[in-house]
Structure formats: structure tokens, C-alpha cells
Design an enzyme around this catalytic site. Sequence first.
Site, PDB file in Angstrom:
ATOM      1  N   GLU A 248       0.917  -1.115   0.126  1.00 38.40           N
ATOM      2  CA  GLU A 248      -0.203  -0.053   0.058  1.00 38.40           C
ATOM      3  C   GLU A 248       0.764   1.310   0.018  1.00 38.40           C
ATOM      4  O   GLU A 248       0.558   2.362   0.672  1.00 38.40           O
ATOM      5  CB  GLU A 248      -1.041   0.005   1.402  1.00 38.40           C
ATOM      6  CG  GLU A 248      -1.837  -1.002   0.962  1.00 38.40           C
ATOM      7  CD  GLU A 248      -3.323  -0.623   1.685  1.00 38.40           C
ATOM      8  OE1 GLU A 248      -3.698   0.668   1.928  1.00 38.40           O
ATOM      9  OE2 GLU A 248      -4.129  -1.628   2.064  1.00 38.40           O
TER      10      GLU A 248
ATOM     11  N   HIS B 212      -2.352  -1.090  10.105  1.00 35.91           N
ATOM     12  CA  HIS B 212      -1.679  -2.205  10.364  1.00 35.91           C
ATOM     13  C   HIS B 212      -0.615  -2.574  11.241  1.00 35.91           C
ATOM     14  O   HIS B 212       0.265  -1.475  11.498  1.00 35.91           O
ATOM     15  CB  HIS B 212      -1.417  -3.215   8.970  1.00 35.91           C
ATOM     16  CG  HIS B 212      -2.528  -3.641   8.160  1.00 35.91           C
ATOM     17  ND1 HIS B 212      -2.619  -4.885   7.912  1.00 35.91           N
ATOM     18  CD2 HIS B 212      -3.427  -2.764   7.578  1.00 35.91           C
ATOM     19  CE1 HIS B 212      -3.837  -5.049   7.126  1.00 35.91           C
ATOM     20  NE2 HIS B 212      -4.224  -3.685   6.774  1.00 35.91           N
TER      21      HIS B 212
END
Lengths: 443, 443
Positions: free
Chosen positions: A49, A272
Site C-alpha cells: 500500500e 496494520h
Amino acid sequence: MANAESVRLQVFSLNCWGIRYLSKHCSQRYAMLGDMLCKKEHDIVLLQEVWSEKDYLSLKQKLASCHPHSHYFKSGVIGSGLAIFSKHRIHDTFLYRYSLNGYPYMAHHGDWFGGKAVGMAVLSIGSLIANIYVTHLHAEYCRDKDPYLPHRVVQAWELQQFIRHTSAGADLVILGGDLNMHPQDLGNRLLRTSTGLRDSYLETAKFDGCEDGMTLIADNPFISKNEILPFEKGLRIDYILYKGSPKVNIYCDYMCTTKGSVPDHPFPYSDHEALTAELRLETHTPSEAQSDKKLWKHDSAAGKVAELVDIMTEARTEVKVGLHCAERMRYTATRTGVMGLALLFLELAIAAVPYLALGAEQPFPLTSFYMLAGLCFAILLTTFLLYIFKTMELKSLQGAEDQMRLAIGSLQEKLRGFPLAQPHSTQRRPPEGLEPSAFDPEE
Amino acid sequence: MANAESVRLQVFSLNCWGIRYLSKHCSQRYAMLGDMLCKKEHDIVLLQEVWSEKDYLSLKQKLASCHPHSHYFKSGVIGSGLAIFSKHRIHDTFLYRYSLNGYPYMAHHGDWFGGKAVGMAVLSIGSLIANIYVTHLHAEYCRDKDPYLPHRVVQAWELQQFIRHTSAGADLVILGGDLNMHPQDLGNRLLRTSTGLRDSYLETAKFDGCEDGMTLIADNPFISKNEILPFEKGLRIDYILYKGSPKVNIYCDYMCTTKGSVPDHPFPYSDHEALTAELRLETHTPSEAQSDKKLWKHDSAAGKVAELVDIMTEARTEVKVGLHCAERMRYTATRTGVMGLALLFLELAIAAVPYLALGAEQPFPLTSFYMLAGLCFAILLTTFLLYIFKTMELKSLQGAEDQMRLAIGSLQEKLRGFPLAQPHSTQRRPPEGLEPSAFDPEE
């Protein structure tokens, strides 16, 4: 082992949640991450990402001295978001784009535009050839009723194919990334069983991090409780997996994750948690390994193959569910398109009345005529695009199903070759690093 | 060699030109082809342009007894058109879709809709593992000014990457297909030099077929002279390539092509000529081969690497040309889109005048208003789609260029490692089957 040589390897993996202007504190988090990576000097850094190439380039600049080798994988409209930084020389790279990755019309989920893929880099670590993989699979937005499950299963299928077929020449294999799958999810079992990759969280001698190795946790300030429902504390969906070869045994000595915050900083690196695995590579002469390998191979191979057949059959069922959905959608698109076409003809017929029956009044006000015609064209265009897209989806799903059927047939054939097949006999563990793929052709 | 074992392998390859209802005599030609394949019983049959799955299925039924194993590769909107039939068991298959494949708006060329790809099948031939590849690259419609050249070069780049990375575990590698490239074209040189694949036409001991091994010839009744201009007699664009391994040497004993017609039939199998190669595999113990290999390796390796660096640099230049074109097109799309938007605002502003200045007459007849608005929306939609598509194309081109740059850097590094690098010193030929890839990591 007498002449074993030992090398240490630190691997880092993080889903960076790097959507510029949309992700919270994006640039500050990248700055924090860059500082930390400079300090820690991991051997291999696998990022997901990293949506903006500018962010990759600024990281590259910052890490130039500690991680002189790097690669950013480009694909799709926005990019794959995958990046690798390495202390060791990268010789070669390769990218495999998954054939399925959600729907362009589900723009709010955005996965389709990301062009999800698996990136591979070939590194030389001393005299060893290491194949390093980084990937990010389609997100799971609703666990109970997940319309993307067939897509994710096909992605896991393609991921294991890619790793299996490209890693034959490698001395060691490492995969890091956000798999968006729980440890016991179908795709995860498929990946691990067919490639022989081991989960560093399960294998590590020492662990420091979130409970159950979770990587998406309720304690992270960027996570809303709704995202991780029905799980209260969190989920484990990010992984570092590895496997050795006849030449190298790999052990995971230590593994850690961040715990929802970073000391001395106002917020964590991402939504995360970051993973770090400390691997120990022990190289030895292949002949030793081969004899070890032969010792246990016949014992566990039949069990492995039987297990893989079960998992693949389950995966095939899931793909078939996806096939039915896609077929139904395509049928609906076709029907709607035909209705749009019928409506257009009807309108043209009504509008033509005054020309045919002279003297009759034009029944349509012009405004309504154009608006209705516009609507018909919009319906036709939309259903046409949907039809094309669904046909492509069907082709990919059918392709994966065909490949699975063929692989299952081949494995069943192999199973018949075992004199005393004892399904699921996994009592005896093979020596570390020698985990074979159940696909290994027998000779 | 003392303990060498010899196996014969017949490989067949044909671009079937199988567009139902459009290609001439399509079903009759498939029937002819099926009969011939039944009679000849080649070990491996590689077909391209089998666009309809129905045709594949009817061939499969017909060949069930002589070629019990087969696979049809699905992809894209229409399909990849690739099929493989085999006497030997297919254990596993894998498909790689090229990231670039023409343009959807060039619908009359149709390549984009075909979803071009390279299919791989893992076969066991006795105790040997064979990786068989079948592919079909983007067509060349105009040799002088070929807008698809960068796409084809990227396809060749991805093809060599795919073969190189997936074939490490194979004892032999065979690639058959319509490459749409002349023998000395950039993509072809890139493919052969980086993988070490050998051209069966150049290697064969005996040849029977068209002059210069041509596979698209003026004598074929389905070919119009315009198609093959500026070449009078024809071109060679279909190939069977192969390579061995330390365990297997491969020799091509005989090769033949059809010659524009088939005896006792009114027309040929296709607009392309069919290729048949008779290969001889000689297996031996790897240790012998290794010592052979060492003997010549240092001599020719530096030359190979230098040659590959040159070819890759040329390929990179071609990709850069494609990048500039795509960037220009995207810029034009953006500008046109902005103009469409400006026109829409202008129209709305003019239409709004009567509401702002009361009493002023509506300057627009309604019909023109709607038609102009429709035009603006059409411009906006088209330029938006073009922008998205061009962005994806740019990403793929940039990705390939990045990978090429990295690979060139790595090869140059390797070149510096050679004590007495003699570029292009190819006097001494390596023993058959031991042709290495210039990419082989040194240890």
C-alpha cells in the site's frame, strides 16, 4: 551438522496504508517509518500500500545508505503499492498481476484500481540465491457474506502457482505481505500446503507482539471497531512466510510485531501492525540434505498430497460459487440490455407515428424524448461494459477451475502410486528447511 | 556418452486462424487438422488462435485416444486462443497474461480482446520433467511504422522473464507459437539470448519446408499479398524453440513445415504454415554435464552477457519510445477532456442567461441544447476512459523499463566480475543442450 555455515537475516513487512490526502497523518507516518528503518537496518523490507510513487522515492532517498537496493512494482491504474528495500543486491525482478481483483464498479472499495499483484525479487545473499515475494490480496469487507471470496481464493491459487513455479532455482524463499486471510482460511491453507512455506509466527522460537500474532488490532487508533467485527481484539492477516531448500535450512529465532502504538510517537506507523522476523540460514552440502530428505519423504508425502487434494477440492467449490454468481450477473446484464434496446425501439416507433400517419400530433414533448433516449443509451452502454467485464471474470474463474481440476487429477494419480497411503499422517516432522511442496514431481 | 539414454519427441505447432464464421472454411479446416493429428500422433501439439472453446472441445474429443491429455488456456474477453494436446501426462498448468496487448479502441485489430498470454504445462516424459510453453504475441500490421512495437517488445520481455523464472526445475524446455516477430527482430533476440532457447529451424540437421523456413507465405491461398508486404515470398514468424539442462541434451534431427497447401485437400490447415520438429533427448548423469559445462563456460559467458546488455539497452529504448507516445496520448486526452468540460460550462452559462436577466429570450433551441450537452458528456466519458487506459499502459511500460534497467545494471556488475571480458566472442560453441541463460547467477 559438521560443515554448516550460519547467516542471519532480518525481514520486515508492513502494510503502509499510504493513500495520500486520505489516510490519516500519511506523510508523518512515512517519515517515522523511514527513520525507524534507517535505524534498524533490516536486511529486507517489504512494504504494501505504498500507493504513491513519490512516497516510495522519498523513502528510497532516505534509505539510500542502509538499503542501497530497492524496487517499486508498477501495475494497474494506481499501482500495485508494492515495494522492496534490500541491503543485498537485487538481480532481477518480476511481477505477476492477479487475473481477478474485485470490480471496477465497486469504486468505494477501490481494490480493482490498485492492480493487485505479487512482486518477486531475486537477491544474492552471500553465495545464496533468495527469491523474495511481496504481495497484497483483495480485502475482506464482510466476513459473513463475502462477495470477494472467490476472487481471493483465485488470487491465493495464482500466488501459490507463481511461487511454486518460479522458486525451483532458489536456495531460499521468503514471502511477506498482507494476505487479507486469517491463518486457517482456505486460501491460506492452499498457499502453505502447496508451496511448503512456513509461517514465521508459528515457527518462531521467541515471540514479542500482539496476542495471537494479530496484525489488525482494536488498540490501534486508526482502526474503527466496525472494521474488525465480529472479532473483538483483532485479526492476523499479515504474514512473513519462508522456506529453505536442500542447500539451506531456515529457522525463525525471533519474531515481533508493533502493538498498536510506537514509543515516543503520537501514532503508529499504519493501521496494520509491522512484522519483523529474524531468520537464521544454515547452509550445508546438498548431499547430506538429500539423504535426510529421503528418510522422511515416504512417510509424510502421501499425507501431504491427500491434504492438498482436500484443500484444492474446497477451493474449486468456492471458485464454482463465484462462477455461478458471475454467470447470474452476466445474465442480468444481458436481460437489462435487451430491455433497454426494446425501450429505445418503442420510443422511436412512437416518435415515428406522426411521420407515418400524416396529420397526427407528435405525442412526445422533445425534452422527454431526448431524456428517454439518453436513458436508453446509458442502459445499453452500462450493460455492455458489464457484460464484457463479467465475461472476462468468467474466463478467469473458469481458467482457475480448469487448472485446479487438472492439478487435483494429477495429485490423485500420484496418490495412487503410494504403496501404503496414510492420509494426514503428519506425526513425523521433516527437518527444518526441507519442507517439500506436495507438488514436487516424483521420480 | 557412455550411459546416455535417448528419447524421441515430435512437437507440432500451428496458428489455427480459428475465428468462427469469419475465417474461411473454419470448421472444415479444423476437421482436416483433427484427422491429420490423429494420424501423425505427435507427442506434443501446440495450437494458437483456437478462439472458440467449442472447437477446442471437438478437437479434444477427436484426439482423445492419441492425445489423452490436453489443456485450453482461458483469458481476456474472447480467450487466449492457446491450447495444448499431449501424449504425455500434464501435471500442472499456469498462465501468464501479458500486461500490454494493444488497444481496446483499435477494435478492428482485435488483439486486445484476445487477452494474449503465455500458457505453460508441466509434463512428465518418462522420468523427465518438461516445461512446455505456448504463446501468441501481438500482430504486426505495418512493419514500417508499427505502433505496437513497444507492446510486442514488452511482451517478449515478459515472455523471457516467465520462461526463465519458471523453468529452473525443468529438465527440458520447449516453446512453440506465433511470435509475430522475424528471426532477427529485437524481441526475438531478447527472448533467445536471455533464455538460451534454440531455434529448431536453425539447429535442425534436416529441413523440409518453405524457403528460409517461412511460415506466412504468398503461396498460401488465404494470404493476400498486402499482408506480407514488403516481403514478396513471405515471413518466418512461427517458431519451435527448445533448450535442455545439465541432465538432458536436445538435438533437432528433422524439421518440416507445410508448404501452402495440403495434398488431397482443397485448402491448407490455416493461413499460417504448420511446424513439426523431431527432437532427440539424450539424458545423462549431471556430473558429466557439469564438467563439460565448466570447460567452455568462462570462454563464452562474458560474450553472452555483453550481447544481452546490448539487446536489453535496445529494448529499453523501444519501451521509452512507447512511453513517450502513451504520455502524449494521455496529455491529448486530458486536454480534450478539459475542453469538453469548458464547452459544457459555456453552454450551461448561456442557457442560464434568461433566468438571470429576466425577460431575455432563451437563446437555445431545446434540440441543440440537448445535442450539445450529449456531445459534451460523450467527450468527457471517452477522454476519461482513455485517460484511465493510458495510465494503465504507462504503468506497465514504466514497470518493464524499471525491470530492464535493474537487469542491465545487474548484468553490467556481473560483466565487471569477468577477468578478461571479450565481448561477443562466440567462436566456441557449447555442447548441445547446455546453452545457459546469460542470467544464470554466478557462484
